[in-house]
Design a protein around this motif. Structure first.
Motif, PDB file in Angstrom:
ATOM      1  N   GLY A 160      14.122   5.067   1.119  1.00  0.00           N
ATOM      2  CA  GLY A 160      13.944   5.791   2.379  1.00  0.00           C
ATOM      3  C   GLY A 160      12.473   5.971   2.737  1.00  0.00           C
ATOM      4  N   ASP A 161      11.579   5.899   1.729  1.00  0.00           N
ATOM      5  CA  ASP A 161      10.149   6.055   2.005  1.00  0.00           C
ATOM      6  C   ASP A 161       9.573   4.765   2.599  1.00  0.00           C
ATOM      7  OD1 ASP A 161      10.053   8.648   1.082  1.00  0.00           O
ATOM      8  OD2 ASP A 161       9.597   8.061  -0.984  1.00  0.00           O
ATOM      9  N   THR A 162       8.404   4.914   3.250  1.00  0.00           N
ATOM     10  CA  THR A 162       7.737   3.769   3.878  1.00  0.00           C
ATOM     11  C   THR A 162       6.508   3.369   3.077  1.00  0.00           C
ATOM     12  OG1 THR A 162       8.467   4.436   6.077  1.00  0.00           O
ATOM     13  CG2 THR A 162       6.505   3.058   5.991  1.00  0.00           C
ATOM     14  N   ILE A 163       6.293   2.060   2.894  1.00  0.00           N
ATOM     15  CA  ILE A 163       5.031   1.580   2.312  1.00  0.00           C
ATOM     16  C   ILE A 163       4.483   0.455   3.193  1.00  0.00           C
ATOM     17  CG2 ILE A 163       5.835   2.130  -0.044  1.00  0.00           C
ATOM     18  CD1 ILE A 163       5.783  -0.888  -0.638  1.00  0.00           C
ATOM     19  N   GLY A 164       3.184   0.158   3.025  1.00  0.00           N
ATOM     20  CA  GLY A 164       2.587  -0.928   3.797  1.00  0.00           C
ATOM     21  C   GLY A 164       2.721  -2.249   3.051  1.00  0.00           C
ATOM     22  N   PHE A 165       2.766  -3.354   3.787  1.00  0.00           N
ATOM     23  CA  PHE A 165       2.843  -4.695   3.175  1.00  0.00           C
ATOM     24  C   PHE A 165       2.061  -5.671   4.022  1.00  0.00           C
ATOM     25  CE2 PHE A 165       4.781  -8.925   3.084  1.00  0.00           C
ATOM     26  CZ  PHE A 165       4.802  -9.204   1.724  1.00  0.00           C
ATOM     27  N   ARG A 166       1.177  -6.457   3.386  1.00  0.00           N
ATOM     28  CA  ARG A 166       0.526  -7.597   4.060  1.00  0.00           C
ATOM     29  C   ARG A 166       0.871  -8.833   3.264  1.00  0.00           C
ATOM     30  NH1 ARG A 166      -5.036  -8.196   3.584  1.00  0.00           N
ATOM     31  NH2 ARG A 166      -5.415  -6.661   1.954  1.00  0.00           N
ATOM     32  N   THR A 178       0.642   4.281  -9.533  1.00  0.00           N
ATOM     33  CA  THR A 178       1.207   5.606  -9.823  1.00  0.00           C
ATOM     34  C   THR A 178       1.733   6.224  -8.534  1.00  0.00           C
ATOM     35  OG1 THR A 178      -0.287   5.904 -11.672  1.00  0.00           O
ATOM     36  CG2 THR A 178       0.701   7.905 -10.794  1.00  0.00           C
ATOM     37  N   ALA A 179       0.956   6.085  -7.443  1.00  0.00           N
ATOM     38  CA  ALA A 179       1.412   6.632  -6.155  1.00  0.00           C
ATOM     39  C   ALA A 179       2.697   5.926  -5.712  1.00  0.00           C
ATOM     40  CB  ALA A 179       0.313   6.477  -5.106  1.00  0.00           C
ATOM     41  N   SER A 182       0.798  -1.224   0.000  1.00  0.00           N
ATOM     42  CA  SER A 182       0.000   0.000   0.000  1.00  0.00           C
ATOM     43  C   SER A 182       0.828   1.272   0.000  1.00  0.00           C
ATOM     44  CB  SER A 182      -0.971   0.007   1.180  1.00  0.00           C
ATOM     45  OG  SER A 182      -0.302  -0.280   2.369  1.00  0.00           O
ATOM     46  N   ALA A 183       0.306   2.210  -0.809  1.00  0.00           N
ATOM     47  CA  ALA A 183       0.824   3.576  -0.792  1.00  0.00           C
ATOM     48  C   ALA A 183      -0.149   4.327   0.105  1.00  0.00           C
ATOM     49  CB  ALA A 183       0.816   4.158  -2.197  1.00  0.00           C
ATOM     50  N   PHE A 184       0.323   4.882   1.198  1.00  0.00           N
ATOM     51  CA  PHE A 184      -0.594   5.485   2.171  1.00  0.00           C
ATOM     52  C   PHE A 184      -1.402   6.599   1.526  1.00  0.00           C
ATOM     53  CE2 PHE A 184       2.920   3.742   4.824  1.00  0.00           C
ATOM     54  CZ  PHE A 184       2.192   2.659   5.284  1.00  0.00           C
TER      55      PHE A 184
END
Ligand SMILES: Cc1cc2nc3c(=O)[nH]c(=O)nc-3n(C[C@H](O)[C@H](O)[C@H](O)COP(=O)(O)OP(=O)(O)OC[C@H]3O[C@@H](n4cnc5c(N)ncnc54)[C@H](O)[C@@H]3O)c2cc1C
Ligand code: FES
Length: 268
Positions: free
Chosen positions: A81-87, A73-74, A40-42
């Motif tokens: 260095g950026d954070t993304i979500g992962f399940r 696209t997001a 996920s892109a927050f």
């Protein structure tokens, strides 16, 4: 997760190497080749991608994605260095235990190399467990080939037979690979079906025309595996988004044998 590295594969395709922010998860996280995750892109939402890195390498996961819509696209706008979500990991996997001692034929088209790359590196990391390794990989044009550095590495290995191809018109003046559609090149490569399994992934049209070629070469449908890509939401068999008849692609798949796919309702 933290994006440790972001690599542009093609003008619209990127690979992220993701590391775990929680050291305890980094220590215990494991998956099998063929499984997928929800990334996920927050603020934008979640997207489904396979885990493109090998199950033999721990402490990180990689995904490769094509810019298709809102979420991708997001994600494309993010960097190291950026954070993304992962399940995840979710879904079943390629049955590598059944494939030990056998010859393996990998056939991939375009970004379909992402799940296949996970299996290829898993196999190459435990090379002694398997027989011959043949890879046929094609893309529309030279600039659409993903994992170019790894293709070079495989091309240079004595224990891998790599056939690279681009669609007619997609070649550059210095292109040294084949020119032609993937099924034609599989026919030309003519891998033996003796004690062999095939793993294929790519656009539906490529799968449709490659399956008869493999059958002609003598591959039984029960020894040909592919992954299906229905739209998904939950990834865990709860939302009913991804089913084909009674089969949930997220839970029962995404990996199916050609024999299993032939038994699915016609809607696929
Ligand atoms: C098990 C599985 C594994 C996948 N692995 C990868 C991967 O490794 N890399 C990758 O780039 N993509 C992969 N996909 C496809 C990916 O999930 C979608 O392309 C992505 O979710 C699009 O998100 P978006 O919000 O950017 O696009 P959206 O705004 O949702 O859609 C953009 C456009 O793409 C179409 N679209 C969206 N999802 C799909 C789909 N699943 N199949 C066909 N058309 C679709 C839409 O109809 C629309 O036209 C996988 C899908 C599944 C189910
Ligand atoms: S994605 Fe929700 S049931 Fe499969």
């Amino acid at each position: 997760m933290t994006i440790a590295e972001a690599v542009d594969e093609t003008p619209d395709t990127r690979t992220f190497r993701l590391t775990f922010q929680d050291p305890a998860v980094a220590e215990t996280f494991a998956f099998e080749a063929g499984q997928f995750g929800e990334y996920s892109a927050f603020g934008a939402g979640e997207s489904t991608f396979c885990i493109a890195s090998p199950s033999t390498r721990r402490g990180y996961v990689e995904c490769t994605f094509k810019k298709a819509g809102k979420v991708t696209t997001a994600l494309s706008d993010l960097n190291a260095g950026d954070t993304i979500g992962f399940r995840g990991p979710y879904g079943n996997n390629f049955p590598l235990d059944k494939m030990e001692g056998a010859n393996l034929v990998f056939v991939a088209g375009g970004i379909g190399l992402a799940p296949v790359r996970s299996v290829i590196w898993t196999v190459l990391d435990e090379r002694e467990k398997y027989g011959d390794v043949t890879i046929v990989y094609g893309a529309r044009s030279v600039s659409d080939l993903v994992y170019k550095r790894e293709l070079e590495e495989w091309a240079g290995r004595a224990d891998v037979k790599l056939w690279q191809t681009v669609d007619p018109g997609g070649e550059t003046p210095d292109w040294k690979g084949e020119i032609g559609f993937v099924p034609t090149i599989v026919e030309k490569a003519a891998p033996s079906a003796d004690n062999a399994f095939a793993i294929l992934c790519g656009p539906p049209i490529m799968i449709k025309f490659t399956l008869p070629v493999l059958q002609k070469l003598g591959f039984q449908d029960s020894r040909v595996y592919t992954t299906l890509e229905n739209r998904m939401k939950c990834g865990i068999g709860k939302c009913g988004r991804c089913n084909i008849g009674p089969v949930y692609v997220c839970k029962d798949g995404p990996v199916f044998s050609a024999e299993e796919i032939a038994r699915l309702p016609q809607e696929f």
